[in-house]
Each structure stands twice: as structure tokens, then as C-alpha cells.
Design a protein around this motif. Sequence first.
Motif, short mmCIF file in Angstrom:
data_model
loop_
_atom_site.label_atom_id
_atom_site.label_comp_id
_atom_site.label_asym_id
_atom_site.label_seq_id
_atom_site.Cartn_x
_atom_site.Cartn_y
_atom_site.Cartn_z
N ASN A 69 0.79 -1.24 0.00
CA ASN A 69 0.00 0.00 0.00
C ASN A 69 0.82 1.29 0.00
O ASN A 69 0.27 2.36 -0.20
N HIS A 70 2.13 1.18 0.25
CA HIS A 70 2.91 2.40 0.47
C HIS A 70 4.10 2.47 -0.48
O HIS A 70 4.92 1.57 -0.52
N ASP A 71 4.19 3.57 -1.22
CA ASP A 71 5.33 3.74 -2.13
C ASP A 71 6.44 4.58 -1.54
O ASP A 71 7.57 4.58 -2.03
N ASP A 85 2.60 12.41 7.70
CA ASP A 85 1.91 11.82 6.55
C ASP A 85 1.13 12.87 5.75
O ASP A 85 1.18 12.91 4.51
N HIS A 89 0.74 13.80 1.70
CA HIS A 89 -0.55 13.61 1.03
C HIS A 89 -1.02 14.90 0.37
O HIS A 89 -1.62 14.88 -0.71
N ASN A 95 0.31 7.80 -0.88
CA ASN A 95 0.65 6.52 -0.26
C ASN A 95 1.91 6.59 0.58
O ASN A 95 2.54 5.57 0.88
N LEU A 97 3.97 6.92 4.00
CA LEU A 97 3.74 6.51 5.38
C LEU A 97 4.96 6.86 6.20
O LEU A 97 6.07 6.43 5.90
#
Length: 438
Positions: A69-71, A85, A89, A95, A97
Motif C-alpha cells: 500500500n505504500h510507495d 503523513d 498527502h 501513499n 507513510l
Amino acid sequence: MPDSNKPKQKHYLSMLGTVFALGAMPAVLNLTVDPYQMFSIKDRPTAINDIAEKAHYPLWKLAKFRRGNHDTIILGDSRARALRDKYWHELRIPNALNLAYGGGTIPEVYSTFSAIKSDPAIKNLIIGIQLRSFDEDHKKGMNRVPEAIKLVRHKLDYLKNWNVFQTTLQMFEKENEAIISQYGSLVSQANASPLGKEGKTTLSKLLEPDVCFGCDLPAGLLSIKQPAMHNRYSLPGSYRYNKITWGSDTPSYNWEKYQGFYEIENLVQNLPEKFERQVLKNGQADWRGFELSQKYWAHFEEIGAWAKTENKNLIFVIPPTIANLQNTIQSNGLGKINHQLRIKLAELGTVIDLDYPNKLTNTAANFTDAYHFNSKVARQIVGQVIPLITKNKEAISKALKRQKNLKCNSASSQNSNQVTKKVRFSAGKNCRVWSTER
């Protein structure tokens, strides 16, 4: 069985049921309150969530990690944690984190990296780092990550964990202050036990064994002891700075030429009392007996090799500190190794260097204390990383609009210098970028 034994049997069964219920109560409360949101997302005020995060930073953060889920991942201590975060965003990196922890150490950075490195979704790794963290005596090598990983992977252990239960109690009390106050008042009126001033009894007090019979936690739920914190104000021994290198063959990287890059010509005057105290006490204690750890550096070499092999963007951010605090590095004879650190890091990834004498670090208003920059600076730092990790024109355009005190990516050739055959740096506004041609 004689009828006369039936009352006793019922009594024993009743007692057994009570003991079992009380013994299971911690797990039930942990499941109900779920302070680290292992089982469901809970919409709570920040003040409530802060209780859980500050009680166990790695557990709070790692509970949110979802493979695939996280790039973009951010690692480090409280300075890296400040790159929140939401700042990523806002700049079209949805994505991202942040897995940086308050009080974070290099062992925690490395343990977190080891836990996530196999995730192919990760494209960008940003690490907040500074010279001070490379001493193994820093926070006594504290590492809270293994416990966090265990609790995330084994939900039953999470439900039974004593540390989690303590956090559950604090959050339950905070969310139900009125009810707890009334309940404490009722118990006090019943004279069940001397509980103190009426209406001030906490739930944790009500659960103490001498207050409630049978309320002991089940066996085997011992808390995992954390290493003792480093006492920065009473350090024995004398200063020792000789032979602090990565190895005998480590070059000086033209230290004589670049020494002036780090010298503080004018200290910030009239510092707030807290800042002054940190510079005079903490800043000096930071470097007492400092020794750069070969073990810690090997962790970074491994991270660098991973980034190169897996074609990942590896960005190091050296966070800004107030100029007076930087001066403690110079005054304690560590300027050369501080310079070497930047070159060595640049051989592994791109270095955004903010910790040197400039207008940003000479202005106390940009900081909340001598070590920590404010949220406005944090947002600008995130904006300066964006062009290094994405080609999204909208994200870059939005990020560049944040350029106020910081401008790291200078296209001017006159601001670029070749330091070694591999490493060059470019000087921007209150920012230097050390990098290699890759």
C-alpha cells in the motif's frame, strides 16, 4: 454427592467464574478500546491518539503499515517524525507513510527497514539522520521495534500485553472521564477501600489487587522491559575524539577547503531560555565520549546497497538545528567527521543537508526548541524532497509553491561543486544537496 456439598460447589464455581472474568478483563478491554487500532479504525481526537503514540511510537506506526500500500516510507527520529503523513498527502504523494519514531535510534531505523524492505511497492525511502545518532551509547541502543513487530504479527499477544493494557486504561479513562469519576465516587462511598479523594479515583487504581480481590492479571503477561534511557546530564569519563573514522583509509574529502562551510561566525543572540539550556547542557553532553559506530554505519551501507540493487530512491535528510547547537560539533573537534558523514551518505543516496550556518538556522523563530524545527519548516522540507521522488508535474508544481525559507534544487552551475570524483554538491537557499551522478 451429598446435597450438603452443592452450596460449596456453587460457591467455588462462582468464585472461579469471577476470577476468570477478572483475569480476562485486560484482554477484553484491549480488544474493546483497541488503542493501536489493530482490529478497526477508530475516529478519535488527536489528544486521545497521542496517548497511544507516545506510549509506544513504533507500535502506533507499524500497526498502520500494509504491505503493497505504500510507495514512500519515512524513517528516523522525532525530526523525521515531524515530516507527517498529511504533508506528503497534500503534495500528491497519497501513499506515503511516516515510520519515524519519537526518540528513534539507528537500531530502530534498521529494524524497521529490515521488516519492510521486501515490499515491492516501496519506491522511495527517506531517512532523517544526523551525526549524533551514530554513537552506540546514544539512548543505549534502544530498540522498541522488535516488540512492536511481534505485537502487530501476533494479535493474541497484543490483547494480553501489559504495556498495551496500561495504554488502554489511560485512553479509556480519558474518553470516559465523567463515568469514571462517578464510578470512583460510588466505590468510595461504599468504603470498599481507602481510595483517596472522592471523584478522583482512576480506573487503574480501582483494578489494583489491594482494592479489588482477584484482579491480578493472568500469569505470563509480564511487560517487556525497555533499555534504560541515556542520562545526558551525568556522564562519567572524559572527552575522547581521536581516531573517530570509518576506517584508516577514509579520506578527509578536502576538509581543509570545506571547513569554512560549517564554521559559525555569529551565534544566535538572546535565545529563549529552553534553547539556551539545551545548547549549554544537552549540546555539550551529546559529544562527551562520542564514538562513531562501525556497526551502525554497516546498517546504512546495507540500506544503500538495497536501494541500488532494487532501483529505489534513497534520500537522507540532515535536519536543521539552531546554529548555536551546530557550534557544539565544531567546538568539540568533530567538524571533520561531520563533513565526512555527508560525503559517505552521498555515496549511498541523495543528501538534503539543512544543518549548517544559514539564515534558517540563525533564526530562533523557525524552531520549537534547539533541536526541532516548526511545522512550517517541516512542510517546506517535504516540498523539497518531492522533486527527487516523483515526476508528477502537479505534485512538483504544488511543492515548489511552498519554497520560502528553503530552496534545495538549484539549476545554477555556479552553485555546483565537485567535492570528490563521485560526489558533488549544489548550494540552494538555506539548503545543500550532496549527490552522485547515477
